[in-house]
Motif scaffolding. Structure first.
Motif, mmCIF file in Angstrom:
data_model
loop_
_atom_site.group_PDB
_atom_site.id
_atom_site.type_symbol
_atom_site.label_atom_id
_atom_site.label_comp_id
_atom_site.label_asym_id
_atom_site.label_seq_id
_atom_site.Cartn_x
_atom_site.Cartn_y
_atom_site.Cartn_z
ATOM 1 N N VAL A 348 0.832 -1.205 0.000
ATOM 2 C CA VAL A 348 0.000 0.000 0.000
ATOM 3 C C VAL A 348 0.863 1.251 0.000
ATOM 4 O O VAL A 348 0.622 2.207 -0.753
ATOM 5 N N GLY A 349 1.916 1.276 0.826
ATOM 6 C CA GLY A 349 2.791 2.436 0.904
ATOM 7 C C GLY A 349 3.533 2.694 -0.397
ATOM 8 O O GLY A 349 3.641 3.850 -0.846
ATOM 9 N N PHE A 350 4.037 1.605 -1.018
ATOM 10 C CA PHE A 350 4.774 1.778 -2.269
ATOM 11 C C PHE A 350 3.846 2.289 -3.360
ATOM 12 O O PHE A 350 4.233 3.145 -4.168
ATOM 13 N N ALA A 355 1.945 6.187 -7.184
ATOM 14 C CA ALA A 355 0.836 6.955 -7.769
ATOM 15 C C ALA A 355 1.054 8.449 -7.622
ATOM 16 O O ALA A 355 0.662 9.229 -8.499
ATOM 17 N N ALA A 356 1.699 8.868 -6.501
ATOM 18 C CA ALA A 356 1.952 10.296 -6.302
ATOM 19 C C ALA A 356 2.994 10.821 -7.287
ATOM 20 O O ALA A 356 2.977 12.003 -7.658
ATOM 21 N N ALA A 357 3.888 9.929 -7.734
ATOM 22 C CA ALA A 357 4.966 10.360 -8.632
ATOM 23 C C ALA A 357 4.534 10.431 -10.093
ATOM 24 O O ALA A 357 5.271 10.991 -10.922
ATOM 25 N N GLY A 358 3.380 9.881 -10.428
ATOM 26 C CA GLY A 358 2.937 9.895 -11.821
ATOM 27 C C GLY A 358 1.647 9.119 -11.979
ATOM 28 O O GLY A 358 1.033 8.675 -11.000
ATOM 29 N N ASP A 359 1.247 8.919 -13.222
ATOM 30 C CA ASP A 359 0.004 8.217 -13.513
ATOM 31 C C ASP A 359 0.234 6.711 -13.405
ATOM 32 O O ASP A 359 1.017 6.137 -14.176
ATOM 33 N N VAL A 393 -1.612 -1.464 -11.122
ATOM 34 C CA VAL A 393 -2.277 -0.587 -12.079
ATOM 35 C C VAL A 393 -3.600 -0.123 -11.465
ATOM 36 O O VAL A 393 -4.648 -0.718 -11.681
ATOM 37 N N GLY A 394 -3.534 0.896 -10.662
ATOM 38 C CA GLY A 394 -4.750 1.455 -10.077
ATOM 39 C C GLY A 394 -5.098 0.866 -8.725
ATOM 40 O O GLY A 394 -4.584 -0.186 -8.309
#
Length: 537
Positions: A348-350, A355-359, A393-394
């Motif tokens: 979850v953390g990774f 997700a914060a770094a890109g799409d 992926v999501g």
């Protein structure tokens, strides 16, 4: 993974679940299962209406209603049992009140409606006869069972044993689940080992509730306590402690000391237990009542150990390791699955950082962070076999994998241990990734992302354990889990076949690798516990 791709698999899962539920309702009979059949009909009609209004929605509608109306009551029952075991009466009463109104079978609703009375009896409260008559629903055998429970709570073992004297009456009380009360009454009034062995044989044969893992575990501990085997009672209470309520461990040890002819030691154990659990009404009531019985009754000689009793105890002991192993399927962890929980947190953390770094749906972003592209994989890219398991992926992809990791990892960690869990996970992650690389058509390369191959391997290890360990597959919960896993993996095949974005090869290779590694790493018995039981005593 598009959300629409889940519609068909969810509809299939719901259909299989409702089919199994219908078989259960059929066994109950129409009067008790009327509400359950109404729920099945409601879910089917709602799914049909959803299909008419939005063809892609019936899977989600049916599965949501199935979770709410069928699965949720089961989950709440588990929470209720935990609340009772923890001595949290207020929470237990709230859960019982809710379940009594939403549970789909009348028999269970009636039982839940009586729970406040049962809690009051266990806490030593005076319950008016009118209340006992009300919750008995005019059934003489149920009212008689309440009377026996009252006598047992007062530790009037002579009266309890007399109530079981008539064989026909005894059979009726066994059917009400009072077998353990009978065994206690016999042992407390007669130190003869053969009498205890005969009582155990009668109770096991006549009381159907001993098929439940919780009741079976408590009977094993209780039998050794009544035999005066303090060392094994302590070891069993430690190893099967996940099935015991608050204060039960000390209660069983004190009972064992008393049955070993050491009443002063028993009273000291009870006094220490009251210091720790005195604020919980049910625990305090049971501890105080045993202490009062020890004071009230004449000195009791130690239980005589006879060949018949030793044979019966050994047979019961053989089932203890399996009960410990399958406890995780019931939400009662023999070992806290800290590694599983920690790895769930890592995933979850990774993903949050990823997700914060890109799409997270962008293939280039995923490849930069460690996804594996089968078209250019080589020895220099081997590190991606590990990093691809950290990516998802999501949020839906992540959620499904974390849930499956929790589902499989807790059992594997409890049975195999943390080191073997880590080995199965890491090796299977690499093997499933390599299987995709070498089996994928070079003309249609794939970007491989996700931990599902490694997680499916843990499921394969569970199957290996249930198939190869006779003590596990011989339990009802073990057989049910094996069937559930077979259905789950069958549904996974269906899902993979209708969802091009999912790699069925990674899943199949993960299951196969996990099954093989699980068979190689499988402890033949619950590590240390069975040996400890045989060396103790």
């Amino acid at each position: 993974m598009p959300i629409d791709a889940l519609a068909l698999p969810l509809l299939v899962v719901t259909a299989i679940g409702l089919f199994g539920y219908a078989l259960y309702l059929r066994r109950l009979g129409l009067p008790d299962a009327r509400t359950g059949w109404a729920i099945v009909a409601f879910i089917v009609l709602a799914a049909a209406l959803a299909w008419r209004l939005a063809p892609s929605s019936p899977g989600f509608v049916a599965f949501g209603l199935y979770l709410l109306l069928v699965i949720a009551p089961v989950s709440l029952q588990t929470r209720l049992h935990r609340a009772i075991g923890a001595g949290d009466e207020e929470r237990a009463r709230r859960l019982a009140w809710l379940l009594a109104r939403i549970h789909p079978t009348r028999a269970v609703r009636d039982e839940l409606a009586a729970l406040p009375i049962i809690l009051a009896l266990r806490a030593g409260d005076e319950v008016p006869d009118a209340e006992l008559d009300r919750v008995s629903h005019g059934l003489p055998q149920v009212r008689r069972a309440f009377d026996i429970v009252l006598l047992h709570n007062r530790r009037d073992v002579d009266a309890v044993r007399a109530a079981f004297a008539d064989p026909e009456e005894r059979a009726g009380l066994f059917a009400q689940g009072l077998g353990s009360i009978y065994v206690q009454a016999v042992a407390c009034t007669d130190p003869d080992g053969d009498a205890l062995a005969e009582a155990l044989a009668r109770a096991i044969a006549g009381d159907p509730t001993f098929q439940q893992p919780e009741r079976a575990a408590r009977l094993i501990i209780q039998a050794h306590a009544l035999a005066g085997d303090v060392a094994r009672t302590s070891a069993l209470a430690e190893g099967l402690g996940m099935y015991l309520a608050r204060g039960d461990r000390e209660l069983c040890i004190a009972l064992a000391e008393w049955c070993a002819g050491r009443p002063d030691a028993a009273r000291r154990t009870l006094a220490r237990a009251l210091e720790h659990h005195g604020e919980h009404r049910i625990a305090r009531s049971t501890l105080v009542s045993l202490d009062a019985m020890i004071v009230r009754r004449p000195p009791r000689p130690a239980t005589t150990r006879t060949p018949a009793l030793d044979h019966r105890l050994a047979a019961l002991r053989r089932g203890a390791p399996a009960l410990r192993a399958v406890s995780t399927f019931l939400g009662r962890h023999a070992v806290r699955p800290r590694l599983t929980w920690a790895w769930m947190a890592v995933l979850v953390g990774f993903y949050a950082v990823f997700a914060a770094a890109g799409d997270p749906y962008d293939p280039d972003h995923a490849y930069a962070w460690g996804a594996l592209f089968t078209g250019d994989f080589g020895p220099s890219e081997a590190w991606r076999l590990g990093t691809l398991t950290l990516l998802h992926v999501g949020g839906l992809h992540l959620t499904l994998n974390v849930l499956m990791l929790w589902r499989f990892g807790t059992f594997v960690e409890a049975l195999y241990g943390r080191a073997r869990l880590a080995a199965i996970y890491v090796l299977s992650a690499a093997l499933s990734g390599l299987a995709v690389v070498f089996l994928r058509d070079p003309a249609s390369p794939l970007l491989l992302i996700g931990a599902s191959g490694a997680i499916m391997a843990l499921g394969g290890a569970v199957i290996a354990a249930l198939l190869l360990r006779r003590d596990l597959r011989s339990t009802r919960i073990g057989r049910a889990e094996l069937v559930a896993l077979a259905i789950l993996f069958g549904l996974q095949v269906v899902f993979d076949s209708v969802t091009p974005e999912v790699s069925g090869t990674a899943h199949a290779a993960g299951i196969a690798a996990g099954a093989v590694l699980g068979a190689l790493f499988l402890p033949r018995r619950s590590r240390g516990f069975a040996d400890m039981l045989e060396q103790t005593g």
